[in-house]
Design a protein around this motif. Structure first.
Motif, PDB file in Angstrom:
ATOM      1  N   MET A  90      41.664  43.254  54.409  1.00 52.40           N
ATOM      2  CA  MET A  90      42.453  44.465  54.560  1.00 52.40           C
ATOM      3  C   MET A  90      43.737  44.302  53.750  1.00 52.40           C
ATOM      4  SD  MET A  90      41.900  45.650  58.480  1.00 52.40           S
ATOM      5  CE  MET A  90      41.778  44.126  59.385  1.00 52.40           C
ATOM      6  N   ALA A 133      44.668  44.858  48.046  1.00 51.27           N
ATOM      7  CA  ALA A 133      45.490  45.320  46.920  1.00 51.27           C
ATOM      8  C   ALA A 133      46.906  45.517  47.452  1.00 51.27           C
ATOM      9  CB  ALA A 133      44.941  46.638  46.385  1.00 51.27           C
ATOM     10  N   ARG A 152      51.427  44.698  47.267  1.00 51.04           N
ATOM     11  CA  ARG A 152      52.653  44.131  46.700  1.00 51.04           C
ATOM     12  C   ARG A 152      52.688  42.615  46.569  1.00 51.04           C
ATOM     13  NH1 ARG A 152      56.540  47.582  50.465  1.00 51.04           N
ATOM     14  NH2 ARG A 152      54.905  46.837  51.850  1.00 51.04           N
ATOM     15  N   ARG A 166      52.943  49.524  39.918  1.00 50.32           N
ATOM     16  CA  ARG A 166      53.766  50.229  40.911  1.00 50.32           C
ATOM     17  C   ARG A 166      55.152  50.568  40.372  1.00 50.32           C
ATOM     18  NH1 ARG A 166      56.001  53.021  43.746  1.00 50.32           N
ATOM     19  NH2 ARG A 166      56.459  52.934  45.972  1.00 50.32           N
ATOM     20  N   ILE A 183      38.090  48.041  48.465  1.00 53.51           N
ATOM     21  CA  ILE A 183      38.478  49.145  49.345  1.00 53.51           C
ATOM     22  C   ILE A 183      39.313  50.118  48.522  1.00 53.51           C
ATOM     23  CG2 ILE A 183      40.384  47.741  50.336  1.00 53.51           C
ATOM     24  CD1 ILE A 183      39.910  49.560  52.944  1.00 53.51           C
ATOM     25  N   ALA A 205      44.389  53.871  48.611  1.00 60.18           N
ATOM     26  CA  ALA A 205      45.015  55.119  49.059  1.00 60.18           C
ATOM     27  C   ALA A 205      45.866  54.733  50.265  1.00 60.18           C
ATOM     28  CB  ALA A 205      43.963  56.154  49.427  1.00 60.18           C
ATOM     29  N   ASP A 206      46.153  55.652  51.157  1.00 56.88           N
ATOM     30  CA  ASP A 206      46.879  55.297  52.380  1.00 56.88           C
ATOM     31  C   ASP A 206      46.396  56.191  53.504  1.00 56.88           C
ATOM     32  OD1 ASP A 206      49.288  53.521  53.229  1.00 56.88           O
ATOM     33  OD2 ASP A 206      49.517  55.407  54.291  1.00 56.88           O
ATOM     34  N   PRO A 265      57.082  54.250  56.170  1.00 56.94           N
ATOM     35  CA  PRO A 265      56.892  55.687  55.970  1.00 56.94           C
ATOM     36  C   PRO A 265      57.822  56.545  56.828  1.00 56.94           C
ATOM     37  CG  PRO A 265      55.028  54.691  57.152  1.00 56.94           C
ATOM     38  CD  PRO A 265      55.984  53.592  56.877  1.00 56.94           C
ATOM     39  N   PHE A 296      38.000  54.821  53.440  1.00 58.17           N
ATOM     40  CA  PHE A 296      38.649  54.692  54.750  1.00 58.17           C
ATOM     41  C   PHE A 296      39.457  55.922  55.107  1.00 58.17           C
ATOM     42  CE2 PHE A 296      43.208  54.156  53.958  1.00 58.17           C
ATOM     43  CZ  PHE A 296      43.249  53.871  52.601  1.00 58.17           C
ATOM     44  N   TYR A 310      51.896  58.631  64.237  1.00 60.50           N
ATOM     45  CA  TYR A 310      52.840  58.685  63.113  1.00 60.50           C
ATOM     46  C   TYR A 310      53.486  60.064  62.992  1.00 60.50           C
ATOM     47  CZ  TYR A 310      52.147  54.235  60.672  1.00 60.50           C
ATOM     48  OH  TYR A 310      52.157  52.917  60.323  1.00 60.50           O
ATOM     49  N   SER A 367      56.848  54.777  61.714  1.00 54.51           N
ATOM     50  CA  SER A 367      56.398  53.670  62.560  1.00 54.51           C
ATOM     51  C   SER A 367      57.300  53.591  63.784  1.00 54.51           C
ATOM     52  CB  SER A 367      56.484  52.351  61.800  1.00 54.51           C
ATOM     53  OG  SER A 367      55.754  52.435  60.611  1.00 54.51           O
ATOM     54  N   PHE A 404      40.782  53.156  60.459  1.00 58.58           N
ATOM     55  CA  PHE A 404      41.914  52.308  60.875  1.00 58.58           C
ATOM     56  C   PHE A 404      42.622  52.949  62.062  1.00 58.58           C
ATOM     57  CE2 PHE A 404      42.456  49.031  57.622  1.00 58.58           C
ATOM     58  CZ  PHE A 404      41.730  49.518  56.551  1.00 58.58           C
ATOM     59  N   SER A 453      45.281  51.575  63.903  1.00 55.40           N
ATOM     60  CA  SER A 453      46.229  50.461  64.010  1.00 55.40           C
ATOM     61  C   SER A 453      46.974  50.427  65.338  1.00 55.40           C
ATOM     62  CB  SER A 453      47.234  50.542  62.871  1.00 55.40           C
ATOM     63  OG  SER A 453      46.543  50.652  61.658  1.00 55.40           O
ATOM     64  N   TRP A 454      47.199  51.595  65.952  1.00 55.70           N
ATOM     65  CA  TRP A 454      48.034  51.638  67.165  1.00 55.70           C
ATOM     66  C   TRP A 454      47.235  51.889  68.430  1.00 55.70           C
ATOM     67  CZ3 TRP A 454      51.267  49.086  64.871  1.00 55.70           C
ATOM     68  CH2 TRP A 454      51.670  49.401  63.575  1.00 55.70           C
ATOM     69  N   PHE A 475      38.287  49.877  63.361  1.00 59.48           N
ATOM     70  CA  PHE A 475      39.337  48.859  63.524  1.00 59.48           C
ATOM     71  C   PHE A 475      40.313  49.347  64.595  1.00 59.48           C
ATOM     72  CE2 PHE A 475      43.552  47.094  61.923  1.00 59.48           C
ATOM     73  CZ  PHE A 475      43.359  45.838  62.468  1.00 59.48           C
ATOM     74  N   HIS A 504      44.456  41.572  60.381  1.00 62.52           N
ATOM     75  CA  HIS A 504      45.334  42.670  60.000  1.00 62.52           C
ATOM     76  C   HIS A 504      45.535  42.544  58.494  1.00 62.52           C
ATOM     77  CE1 HIS A 504      48.573  45.461  61.860  1.00 62.52           C
ATOM     78  NE2 HIS A 504      47.920  46.031  60.883  1.00 62.52           N
TER      79      HIS A 504
HETATM   80  O1  CP3 Z   1      44.077  47.267  49.781  1.00 61.69           O
HETATM   81  C1  CP3 Z   1      43.894  48.068  50.727  1.00 61.69           C
HETATM   82  O2  CP3 Z   1      43.678  47.709  51.906  1.00 61.69           O
HETATM   83  C2  CP3 Z   1      43.785  49.547  50.404  1.00 61.69           C
HETATM   84  C3  CP3 Z   1      44.937  50.325  50.487  1.00 61.69           C
HETATM   85  C4  CP3 Z   1      45.657  50.584  51.815  1.00 61.69           C
HETATM   86  C5  CP3 Z   1      47.055  50.786  51.875  1.00 61.69           C
HETATM   87  N1  CP3 Z   1      47.387  51.130  53.140  1.00 61.69           N
HETATM   88  C6  CP3 Z   1      47.966  50.655  50.735  1.00 61.69           C
HETATM   89  C7  CP3 Z   1      49.424  50.629  50.931  1.00 61.69           C
HETATM   90  C8  CP3 Z   1      45.151  50.768  53.107  1.00 61.69           C
HETATM   91  C9  CP3 Z   1      43.731  50.613  53.628  1.00 61.69           C
HETATM   92  C10 CP3 Z   1      46.260  51.121  53.937  1.00 61.69           C
HETATM   93  C11 CP3 Z   1      46.131  51.429  55.382  1.00 61.69           C
HETATM   94  C12 CP3 Z   1      47.329  51.683  56.170  1.00 61.69           C
HETATM   95  N2  CP3 Z   1      48.477  52.319  55.809  1.00 61.69           N
HETATM   96  C13 CP3 Z   1      47.442  51.366  57.536  1.00 61.69           C
HETATM   97  C14 CP3 Z   1      46.347  50.764  58.382  1.00 61.69           C
HETATM   98  C15 CP3 Z   1      46.267  49.312  58.279  1.00 61.69           C
HETATM   99  C16 CP3 Z   1      47.321  48.604  59.029  1.00 61.69           C
HETATM  100  O3  CP3 Z   1      48.155  47.960  58.367  1.00 61.69           O
HETATM  101  O4  CP3 Z   1      47.286  48.668  60.259  1.00 61.69           O
HETATM  102  C17 CP3 Z   1      48.725  51.772  57.967  1.00 61.69           C
HETATM  103  C18 CP3 Z   1      49.287  51.607  59.356  1.00 61.69           C
HETATM  104  C19 CP3 Z   1      49.351  52.384  56.865  1.00 61.69           C
HETATM  105  C20 CP3 Z   1      50.687  53.050  56.853  1.00 61.69           C
HETATM  106  C21 CP3 Z   1      51.577  52.461  55.865  1.00 61.69           C
HETATM  107  N3  CP3 Z   1      51.437  52.591  54.503  1.00 61.69           N
HETATM  108  C22 CP3 Z   1      52.732  51.677  56.109  1.00 61.69           C
HETATM  109  C23 CP3 Z   1      53.234  51.276  57.471  1.00 61.69           C
HETATM  110  C24 CP3 Z   1      53.274  51.369  54.848  1.00 61.69           C
HETATM  111  C25 CP3 Z   1      54.540  50.645  54.556  1.00 61.69           C
HETATM  112  C26 CP3 Z   1      54.298  49.195  54.607  1.00 61.69           C
HETATM  113  C27 CP3 Z   1      55.479  48.426  54.148  1.00 61.69           C
HETATM  114  O5  CP3 Z   1      55.397  47.207  54.341  1.00 61.69           O
HETATM  115  O6  CP3 Z   1      56.443  48.991  53.594  1.00 61.69           O
HETATM  116  C28 CP3 Z   1      52.428  51.912  53.862  1.00 61.69           C
HETATM  117  C29 CP3 Z   1      52.588  51.793  52.390  1.00 61.69           C
HETATM  118  C30 CP3 Z   1      51.495  51.118  51.635  1.00 61.69           C
HETATM  119  N4  CP3 Z   1      50.158  51.383  51.811  1.00 61.69           N
HETATM  120  C31 CP3 Z   1      51.647  50.161  50.602  1.00 61.69           C
HETATM  121  C32 CP3 Z   1      50.355  49.855  50.150  1.00 61.69           C
HETATM  122  C33 CP3 Z   1      49.973  48.930  49.035  1.00 61.69           C
HETATM  123  C34 CP3 Z   1      52.957  49.619  50.074  1.00 61.69           C
HETATM  124  C35 CP3 Z   1      53.721  50.711  49.390  1.00 61.69           C
HETATM  125  C36 CP3 Z   1      54.291  50.385  48.034  1.00 61.69           C
HETATM  126  O7  CP3 Z   1      53.613  49.807  47.174  1.00 61.69           O
HETATM  127  O8  CP3 Z   1      55.437  50.781  47.810  1.00 61.69           O
END
Ligand code: CP3
Length: 339
Positions: free
Chosen positions: A20, A23, A25, A34, A67, A70-71, A91, A135, A145, A151, A198, A200-201, A237, A317
């Motif tokens: 999970m 891909a 940072r 990015r 995978i 996207a988000d 977010p 997904f 959310y 969050s 997903f 998550s919560w 999940f 996770h």
């Molecule tokens: O590689 C993968 O898994 C595919 C892409 C993916 C992302 N988010 C990319 C992302 C997937 C499957 C997700 C799922 C996601 N997004 C979840 C469920 C999984 C989990 O962690 O429980 C949730 C809760 C989110 C919501 C979300 N998106 C948050 C809380 C954040 C911020 C995280 C942070 O640390 O700042 C994101 C942003 C996000 N989604 C990034 C990526 C690569 C980082 C954003 C960036 O590059 O600026």
């Protein structure tokens, strides 16, 4: 077929692995894409760049599945809720406060069309031996959310609406069930072979509300998706579901369950029927450490416990952004028996 799809039919000697958040940072390759994009969601809606970052961990580590990049928050975005990703803040969403806001949600399918293009593009680039996983977020986690505006530690506002005004909350959940089902079906029609939901919560709800807002909406999504796409495999999940896991798996009729790190593998082995594929559940925090022997021990324990089960190796996770990619290579070698 592919190693992962074969695993759904019968236990394979080679253990499949994907992670999970594989891909993202922690990869310099991701950061170099990015850095040129201001809004994170613009990356999600760019089929060429989204394909590129989806493929990065496949090319680098050789995972058995890609995978879709996207988000989960593209669904609120497509429902007309403003979604922003502030730097180092996670977010931020425009809050849903009551009935009027829920009535005003309108699912704009055209907003997601570029994501379907990404799916088709990725399927074209990916070797046949690798699986493409699409997904979505789950209704409960997305509603949480949307009500909190981002969050939260306990999701109190979302729980308050769910517990105290269930008929209003159901309106929001129904809209999400509908949008998510359409979204997943379109991903499958464009080449996704598996979809993961997903939630998550899921872990913040009591048993009654877990059943009402996690299990029942997920069951409806599985039913709708499978009625259109009977061959697809669905992975659930449900965050830190604890002992609600058994009911979740049995009632939703998902094909595989992704286990959170907090869940005991022994519990899952004893309580989840053998035809359901297990996925998980190494704590991603282990990969931040330097002690390779210790990590090897943890991985070995997971592989031994699941020796007789249909199993996909994953984390419990997402990969943490401070992870050294070298540790991911090390993990990959352990799971594939190269160490
Ligand atoms: O590689 C993968 O898994 C595919 C892409 C993916 C992302 N988010 C990319 C992302 C997937 C499957 C997700 C799922 C996601 N997004 C979840 C469920 C999984 C989990 O962690 O429980 C949730 C809760 C989110 C919501 C979300 N998106 C948050 C809380 C954040 C911020 C995280 C942070 O640390 O700042 C994101 C942003 C996000 N989604 C990034 C990526 C690569 C980082 C954003 C960036 O590059 O600026």
């Amino acid at each position: 077929m592919s190693l992962i799809l074969d695993t759904f039919e019968k236990k394979q000697e080679e253990i499949p692995i994907w992670l999970m958040r594989q891909a993202g940072r922690y990869l310099k390759e991701y950061m170099s894409v990015r850095i040129n994009i201001e809004r994170f969601l613009d990356l999600c809606y760019d089929p060429i760049k989204a394909t590129e970052v989806t493929m990065q961990p496949i090319d680098k580590f050789g995972f058995d599945a890609a995978i879709l990049f996207a988000d989960i928050l593209v669904i609120p975005d497509a429902l007309g809720v403003k979604v922003e990703f502030a730097k180092d803040h996670g977010p931020i969403l425009e809050k849903i406060k009551g009935e009027e806001d829920i009535d005003n949600l309108y699912f704009s399918e055209t907003k997601l069309e570029n994501i379907y293009k990404s799916v088709a593009n990725i399927r074209k680039e990916l070797p046949q031996s690798k699986t493409l996983i699409g997904f979505s977020g789950s209704p409960w986690s997305l509603a949480a959310y949307m009500i909190e505006g981002g969050s939260s530690r306990e999701y109190l506002h979302a729980k308050k609406m769910a517990y105290n005004n269930p008929s209003l909350f159901a309106k929001l959940i129904d809209k999400l069930v509908n949008a998510i089902s359409i979204y997943l079906i379109k991903q499958i029609e464009n080449g996704a072979e598996i979809v993961q939901i997903f939630d998550s919560w899921a872990g913040v709800l009591d048993e009654y509300n877990f059943s009402a807002w996690v299990i029942e909406p997920t069951r409806k999504i599985v039913e709708q998706v499978k009625s259109k796409c009977p061959k697809v495999k669905i992975i659930g999940f449900p965050g830190a579901a604890g002992t609600n896991l058994k009911n979740y798996v049995e009632k939703t009729k998902i094909d595989a369950v992704s286990l959170h790190s907090t869940l005991s593998l022994e519990y899952a082995l004893d309580n989840i029927k053998e035809d359901v594929v297990l996925q998980g559940n190494l704590d991603p925090v282990y990969l931040l450490g330097e002690d390779k022997e210790f990590i090897a021990g943890q991985v070995k324990k997971i592989l031994e416990l699941t020796e007789k089960r249909k199993f996909i190796f994953n984390l419990g996770h997402g990969v943490i952004k401070e992870t050294d990619p070298k540790m991911v290579t090390y993990l990959m070698d352990l799971v594939k028996g190269r160490r």
